[in-house]
Scaffold this motif. Structure first.
Motif, mmCIF file in Angstrom:
data_model
loop_
_atom_site.group_PDB
_atom_site.id
_atom_site.type_symbol
_atom_site.label_atom_id
_atom_site.label_comp_id
_atom_site.label_asym_id
_atom_site.label_seq_id
_atom_site.Cartn_x
_atom_site.Cartn_y
_atom_site.Cartn_z
ATOM 1 N N LYS A 1 38.282 22.695 58.552
ATOM 2 C CA LYS A 1 39.404 23.455 59.094
ATOM 3 C C LYS A 1 40.736 22.717 58.891
ATOM 4 O O LYS A 1 40.770 21.491 58.818
ATOM 5 N N PHE A 2 41.793 23.497 58.791
ATOM 6 C CA PHE A 2 43.195 23.037 58.866
ATOM 7 C C PHE A 2 43.700 22.324 57.621
ATOM 8 O O PHE A 2 44.840 21.868 57.607
ATOM 9 N N GLY A 3 42.882 22.203 56.586
ATOM 10 C CA GLY A 3 43.302 21.417 55.433
ATOM 11 C C GLY A 3 43.895 22.221 54.294
ATOM 12 O O GLY A 3 44.382 21.647 53.322
ATOM 13 N N GLY A 4 43.859 23.555 54.410
ATOM 14 C CA GLY A 4 44.293 24.390 53.300
ATOM 15 C C GLY A 4 43.111 24.769 52.433
ATOM 16 O O GLY A 4 42.110 24.043 52.373
ATOM 17 N N GLY A 5 43.227 25.903 51.738
ATOM 18 C CA GLY A 5 42.101 26.391 50.943
ATOM 19 C C GLY A 5 42.072 25.837 49.537
ATOM 20 O O GLY A 5 41.192 25.057 49.175
ATOM 21 N N THR A 6 43.026 26.213 48.731
ATOM 22 C CA THR A 6 43.065 25.775 47.339
ATOM 23 C C THR A 6 43.609 24.351 47.251
ATOM 24 O O THR A 6 44.239 23.851 48.179
ATOM 25 N N HIS B 1 62.294 27.352 55.734
ATOM 26 C CA HIS B 1 60.979 27.499 55.108
ATOM 27 C C HIS B 1 60.167 28.601 55.776
ATOM 28 O O HIS B 1 59.390 29.307 55.099
ATOM 29 N N LEU B 2 60.316 28.754 57.097
ATOM 30 C CA LEU B 2 59.509 29.716 57.840
ATOM 31 C C LEU B 2 60.027 31.142 57.757
ATOM 32 O O LEU B 2 59.394 32.061 58.298
ATOM 33 N N GLU B 3 61.153 31.359 57.103
ATOM 34 C CA GLU B 3 61.659 32.720 56.917
ATOM 35 C C GLU B 3 60.607 33.565 56.192
ATOM 36 O O GLU B 3 60.179 33.241 55.084
ATOM 37 N N GLY B 4 60.157 34.627 56.855
ATOM 38 C CA GLY B 4 59.156 35.507 56.256
ATOM 39 C C GLY B 4 57.743 34.954 56.254
ATOM 40 O O GLY B 4 56.858 35.545 55.632
ATOM 41 N N ARG B 5 57.509 33.826 56.926
ATOM 42 C CA ARG B 5 56.184 33.208 56.960
ATOM 43 C C ARG B 5 55.690 33.118 58.406
ATOM 44 O O ARG B 5 56.461 32.824 59.321
ATOM 45 N N ASP B 6 54.391 33.329 58.591
ATOM 46 C CA ASP B 6 53.775 33.103 59.900
ATOM 47 C C ASP B 6 53.364 31.648 60.086
ATOM 48 O O ASP B 6 53.300 31.159 61.215
ATOM 49 N N TRP B 7 53.054 30.977 58.952
ATOM 50 C CA TRP B 7 52.566 29.608 58.995
ATOM 51 C C TRP B 7 53.263 28.797 57.913
ATOM 52 O O TRP B 7 53.777 29.363 56.942
ATOM 53 N N THR C 1 47.922 31.392 55.135
ATOM 54 C CA THR C 1 47.847 32.531 56.051
ATOM 55 C C THR C 1 47.197 32.192 57.386
ATOM 56 O O THR C 1 46.856 33.093 58.149
ATOM 57 N N GLN C 2 47.011 30.911 57.662
ATOM 58 C CA GLN C 2 46.442 30.510 58.948
ATOM 59 C C GLN C 2 46.926 29.112 59.302
ATOM 60 O O GLN C 2 47.505 28.415 58.480
ATOM 61 N N ILE C 3 46.686 28.729 60.535
ATOM 62 C CA ILE C 3 47.162 27.434 61.023
ATOM 63 C C ILE C 3 46.508 26.297 60.241
ATOM 64 O O ILE C 3 45.312 26.340 59.928
ATOM 65 N N THR C 4 47.310 25.296 59.894
ATOM 66 C CA THR C 4 46.812 24.114 59.192
ATOM 67 C C THR C 4 47.368 22.865 59.865
ATOM 68 O O THR C 4 48.155 22.935 60.822
ATOM 69 N N ASN C 5 46.976 21.723 59.333
ATOM 70 C CA ASN C 5 47.501 20.456 59.851
ATOM 71 C C ASN C 5 49.024 20.371 59.716
ATOM 72 O O ASN C 5 49.665 19.645 60.476
ATOM 73 N N ALA C 6 49.589 21.103 58.771
ATOM 74 C CA ALA C 6 51.045 21.116 58.652
ATOM 75 C C ALA C 6 51.681 21.680 59.909
ATOM 76 O O ALA C 6 52.649 21.120 60.445
ATOM 77 N N VAL D 1 55.505 30.651 68.773
ATOM 78 C CA VAL D 1 54.774 31.703 69.476
ATOM 79 C C VAL D 1 53.415 31.925 68.817
ATOM 80 O O VAL D 1 52.390 32.087 69.497
ATOM 81 N N ASN D 2 53.382 31.929 67.481
ATOM 82 C CA ASN D 2 52.107 32.079 66.764
ATOM 83 C C ASN D 2 51.140 30.950 67.101
ATOM 84 O O ASN D 2 49.938 31.179 67.299
ATOM 85 N N ILE D 3 51.655 29.731 67.133
ATOM 86 C CA ILE D 3 50.793 28.583 67.444
ATOM 87 C C ILE D 3 50.255 28.701 68.864
ATOM 88 O O ILE D 3 49.059 28.514 69.113
#
Length: 211
Positions: free
Chosen positions: A80-85, A144-150, A154-159, A188-190
């Motif tokens: 978890k949290f490390g990113g996919g690709t 950087h977060l303009e238009g981004r949820d994370w 597309t999900q929470i990561t260590n970043a 709020v998302n976190i």
């Protein structure tokens, strides 16, 4: 086996590891370290971490210091949290390094100077200078977060877990969420992530305990 995290509620760096552990589902328990009582400067603690800092994570025979390394370990344990690709994984690490250098290190210093030193010892010029540097960091993150949820993907990561660490604390250090709408939405998302807890609810030790 239950992971031990030597920590204190006031530490944003400890929160990075504690929140990752809590959201990961791994069994863990906090071990309170009395930083303000000088415990990190004792010979006993230095045998755990020669750097004399919290957090310290102990997972069986593995002892880790530095929150970013702990986050990597949690990712290795859980996926978890490390990113996919590979590209996302590199991007996660890029933001963790950025946070450690540009955001949380400076936010932690300013918060300490403004809240945990006696008022007569607070260096006004240093605080003002550091708040200026922090404003630049908030601007970078907000843009950087303009238009981004994370921060990455597309999900929470260590970043996200790293960069949010000091931004949930209530003590003033020059950060007002209302000034940074994209950061505010992201926080709020976190907070809405299942299992999220405030640092003072997740780890023992808070300013109220010393009041």
């Amino acid at each position: 086996m239950t992971i031990k995290l030597y920590c204190m509620g006031e530490s944003g760096n400890a929160y990075k590891a504690a929140l990752a552990l809590e959201l990961s589902g791994l069994a863990w328990a906090p071990v309170h370290i009395d930083f303000f009582g000088g415990e990190t400067r004792t010979d006993e603690f230095r045998r755990i971490n020669v750097m004399g800092e919290v957090p310290v994570l102990v997972d069986g025979d593995v002892t880790l210091t530095q929150s970013g390394v702990m986050q990597m370990h949690i990712t290795e344990r859980t996926g978890k949290f490390g990113g996919g690709t590979p590209e996302e994984q590199r991007e996660v690490m890029r933001w963790v390094f950025w946070d450690n250098h540009k955001l949380s290190s400076q936010a932690g210093m300013v918060r300490f100077l403004m809240n945990f030193l006696p008022e007569e010892k607070r260096p006004a010029e240093v605080i003002e200078f550091m708040q200026g540097r922090l404003k630049a960091a908030y601007s970078t993150l907000d843009t950087h977060l303009e238009g981004r949820d994370w921060i990455v993907g597309t999900q929470i990561t260590n970043a996200d877990i790293s960069c949010c660490s000091y931004l949930f604390y209530p003590e003033p250090f020059g950060f007002d969420r209302a000034d940074w709408p994209n950061i505010d939405r992201w926080l709020v998302n976190i907070k809405a992530t299942p299992g999220w807890k405030h640092p003072y609810d997740l780890m023992p030790g808070s300013p109220a305990d010393r009041a």
